[in-house]
Scaffold this motif. Structure first.
Motif, PDB file in Angstrom:
ATOM      1  N   ARG A 161       0.839  -1.235   0.114  1.00  0.00           N
ATOM      2  CA  ARG A 161       0.460  -0.013   0.034  1.00  0.00           C
ATOM      3  C   ARG A 161       0.575   0.676  -0.039  1.00  0.00           C
ATOM      4  N   ARG A 163       1.122   5.004   0.396  1.00  0.00           N
ATOM      5  CA  ARG A 163       0.219   6.902  -0.267  1.00  0.00           C
ATOM      6  C   ARG A 163       1.162   7.304   0.382  1.00  0.00           C
ATOM      7  N   VAL A 209      -2.489   6.284  -2.702  1.00  0.00           N
ATOM      8  CA  VAL A 209      -2.944   7.273  -2.800  1.00  0.00           C
ATOM      9  C   VAL A 209      -2.905   8.530  -2.504  1.00  0.00           C
ATOM     10  N   TRP A 225       6.133   9.545  -0.050  1.00  0.00           N
ATOM     11  CA  TRP A 225       5.821   9.122   0.223  1.00  0.00           C
ATOM     12  C   TRP A 225       5.709   7.542   1.543  1.00  0.00           C
ATOM     13  N   THR A 226       4.547   7.254   1.834  1.00  0.00           N
ATOM     14  CA  THR A 226       4.404   5.851   2.941  1.00  0.00           C
ATOM     15  C   THR A 226       4.164   5.419   2.535  1.00  0.00           C
ATOM     16  N   GLN A 228       3.399   0.785   3.198  1.00  0.00           N
ATOM     17  CA  GLN A 228       3.555  -0.407   4.020  1.00  0.00           C
ATOM     18  C   GLN A 228       3.815  -1.651   2.624  1.00  0.00           C
ATOM     19  N   THR A 288      14.125   5.389   4.012  1.00  0.00           N
ATOM     20  CA  THR A 288      13.855   4.960   5.211  1.00  0.00           C
ATOM     21  C   THR A 288      13.364   3.677   5.447  1.00  0.00           C
ATOM     22  N   GLU A 293       7.442  -0.688   6.535  1.00  0.00           N
ATOM     23  CA  GLU A 293       7.326  -0.084   6.415  1.00  0.00           C
ATOM     24  C   GLU A 293       8.586   0.833   5.971  1.00  0.00           C
ATOM     25  N   TYR A 295       9.942   4.879   3.743  1.00  0.00           N
ATOM     26  CA  TYR A 295       9.772   5.982   2.822  1.00  0.00           C
ATOM     27  C   TYR A 295      10.061   6.654   2.056  1.00  0.00           C
TER      28      TYR A 295
ATOM     29  N   ARG B 163       0.946   9.382   9.973  1.00  0.00           N
ATOM     30  CA  ARG B 163       1.747   8.675   8.872  1.00  0.00           C
ATOM     31  C   ARG B 163       1.903  10.494   8.317  1.00  0.00           C
ATOM     32  N   ILE B 191      14.777  11.075   8.009  1.00  0.00           N
ATOM     33  CA  ILE B 191      13.145  10.583   8.406  1.00  0.00           C
ATOM     34  C   ILE B 191      13.551   9.571   9.035  1.00  0.00           C
ATOM     35  N   ILE B 211       7.756  13.289   8.439  1.00  0.00           N
ATOM     36  CA  ILE B 211       8.588  13.373   6.877  1.00  0.00           C
ATOM     37  C   ILE B 211       8.792  15.178   6.968  1.00  0.00           C
ATOM     38  N   THR B 226      -1.920  11.537   6.648  1.00  0.00           N
ATOM     39  CA  THR B 226      -2.460   9.165   6.744  1.00  0.00           C
ATOM     40  C   THR B 226      -2.739   9.237   7.925  1.00  0.00           C
ATOM     41  N   TYR B 295      -7.923  11.042   6.280  1.00  0.00           N
ATOM     42  CA  TYR B 295      -6.595  12.054   5.663  1.00  0.00           C
ATOM     43  C   TYR B 295      -7.021  13.550   6.174  1.00  0.00           C
TER      44      TYR B 295
END
Lengths: 347, 347
Positions: A161, A163, A209, A225-226, A228, A288, A293, A295, B163, B191, B211, B226, B295
């Motif tokens: 996923r 985000r 998203v 970006w984050t 999953q 990271t 997770e 980033y 996040r 980060i 971040i 998020t 969000y």
């Protein structure tokens, strides 16, 4: 084999770059470019490229300026196997019937809806499905970057996923005088913003998203970006997945590339045409990973990133190169694309 | 009951606002402000507030400018129950022994480390744990906003994981001439950025990662979050949780508040002192909930948000008001804080 004859309609931010890139390809012949303007934007092309007048008014305007157009848009179409339409948003959709009547394959840009062509294109993701088609759409700059980067992690089986927050440039440098955005941030009025859903026109399986906003700067977009992941992974696994994909280059804060403007200046110093960066520039030292997770922070040159995709789309539509990797390699070598801007390329 | 005697050391972005806010409180007496500068920054205060010289040089400078200082920093301390230190980062930590030797309770700002005071403060989260203490730290602007907003959702049992991407202002307006950031974005080099971990000094249970980057603007920060919720929730549940917390105000794109600058201008039109916004401004019409994800987009006035927290911290240290809600209500009413800037307040 005969070279693919390519016309470009619209000599703006994208069109002028596509024209130069096509001109550089060994298997393509640039027939010329067409536009409706007659000022510096098109006149700077006259000594270098055949210029066609897209309208009767443009024809008159060029003649009045002492320039002899190479012909009309119909003349350009008559000599082309593929037309790349880089006119402003929604103009291309209206042009398609004309191209189809002329029997010319056509590529539109990301400003048009997916339904306009029924196919959306990013070379590394779905070149094969475009083979022999009459029409495709090269998705927009942000969407292209999303497909390249998230697609790379998806290909490695790592992405569950995504985000993202996209800080877009306010306006392009050439039209900054028309009023951009100063001293503020402008959030997009809808969440999700369109880029995430648009990426699914190329990679339908992505769970993505996006939230977008415009910043008070004019050059390049900036993504945060984050992710999953599907499982706990090491940082090296994530880096390896990104390295395995084409058109992603690593940059590093430790090299002094600490902000968007540093990279913009580096492209100028590297002698890139117009300072273009066709690659997605991922900050390697900001990658990271914490358990499952990850980033990511990266930079997208909105003016240039779709240019290599457009070159590949030309080959895909004509079917002259059936192996996606072969087309990508030819395009990237011709343009001089890199996986790393500061260290020698791996062979 | 005697009023709490308050001194402010450091008459900068935060100090001048704290001084005005303290001056407005019915249960506080502003003894005066001290600073080391002698230029417009402190001389504009002279007709309005007692001005103390924080150093012998400052004393000489003020006298040379025809101003008679109200005394030295030691004089200020001798007349104060509580000193609010709003000097630049890391200066406050060095000042603490002097305050303790004078037997004066002290409040430092978010630039100092948590360990400096052993207690970090956001009124709605942990007022009670500061009661009677000698020292506390009011956390920074971004951290305050995180505790207010995420704390509100946590209080409602809705928040599992957060996040966020924080686009910070480049520099404060008053020192923009010193060189800010123009036409670029500057990602923070690490980060997670410090704000998420810092929020845990107040709410240790938060699962939060931030971040951060600096944008090319000078007024207010902009957060994009998020959120993973504990369960599927409706949009109304999320809105209700935010409404239940103090110091969060809703703004709406549909009211024409479409960017940071719109809200900045609204504060000026509302007659706020210095155009300050003490509330976190959450875009109500951007609050998006999809299953168990939400969000949020909001705006933080970095110059002002910690001012009401500082006022409450003064009451907490002295123990004159033991009910957190009573202190918050008194502060908010005195300052004129709102839950909605454009519609009449609910009583």
């Amino acid at each position: 084999m005969d070279r693919i004859r390519v016309g470009v309609n619209g000599y703006g931010v994208i069109g002028k770059r596509v024209a130069d890139a096509v001109h550089a390809q060994p298997d393509m012949h640039l027939v010329g470019v067409a536009d409706i303007v007659t000022d510096w934007r098109i006149r700077s092309a006259v000594p270098r490229l055949p210029v066609f007048a897209a309208t009767p008014d443009a024809h008159t305007g060029l003649v009045d300026a002492g320039i002899r157009p190479a012909g009309t848009l119909d003349d350009l179409l008559a000599q082309s196997d593929v037309i790349v339409d880089t006119t402003p948003k929604h103009v291309a959709a209206r042009n398609l019937p004309r191209y189809q009547a002329a029997g010319v394959k056509a590529i539109v840009q990301g400003g048009e809806a997916h339904d306009t062509t029924g196919h959306s294109f990013v070379a590394q993701a779905n070149y094969a499905t475009a083979l022999g088609r009459d029409l495709t759409r090269v998705v927009s700059c942000n969407t292209t970057s999303i497909v390249r980067v998230l697609g790379a992690l998806d290909d490695a089986g790592l992405l569950l996923r995504a985000r993202g927050v996209l800080i877009r440039r306010a306006t392009d440098p050439w039209e900054s005088h028309l009023g951009g955005i100063m001293n503020t941030m402008v959030p997009e009025p809808v969440i999700p913003s369109h880029q995430g859903p648009d990426a699914k026109t190329v990679l339908p399986g992505l769970d993505v998203v996006t939230i977008a906003a415009k910043g008070a700067h004019t050059q390049t977009h900036n993504h945060y970006w984050t992710l999953q992941l599907t499982r706990e992974a090491s940082r090296d696994e994530v880096l390896d997945a990104l390295r395995a994909a084409p058109r992603i280059a690593f940059i590093r804060m430790s090299d002094g590339l600490v902000a968007l403007n540093s990279t913009v200046e580096l492209m100028r110093d590297l002698g890139r045409p117009r300072g273009d960066m066709w690659e997605v520039a991922v900050w390697e030292d900001l990658v990271t990973v914490d358990g499952d997770e990850a980033y990511l922070t990266y930079q997208v040159c909105n003016e240039a990133i779709v240019v290599p995709e457009t070159v590949d789309a030309i080959r895909a539509l004509t079917g002259t190169v059936t192996d996606p990797a072969a087309s990508i390699r030819l395009t990237d070598t011709t343009l001089g694309m890199r996986q790393d801007f500061l260290t020698p390329e791996r062979s």
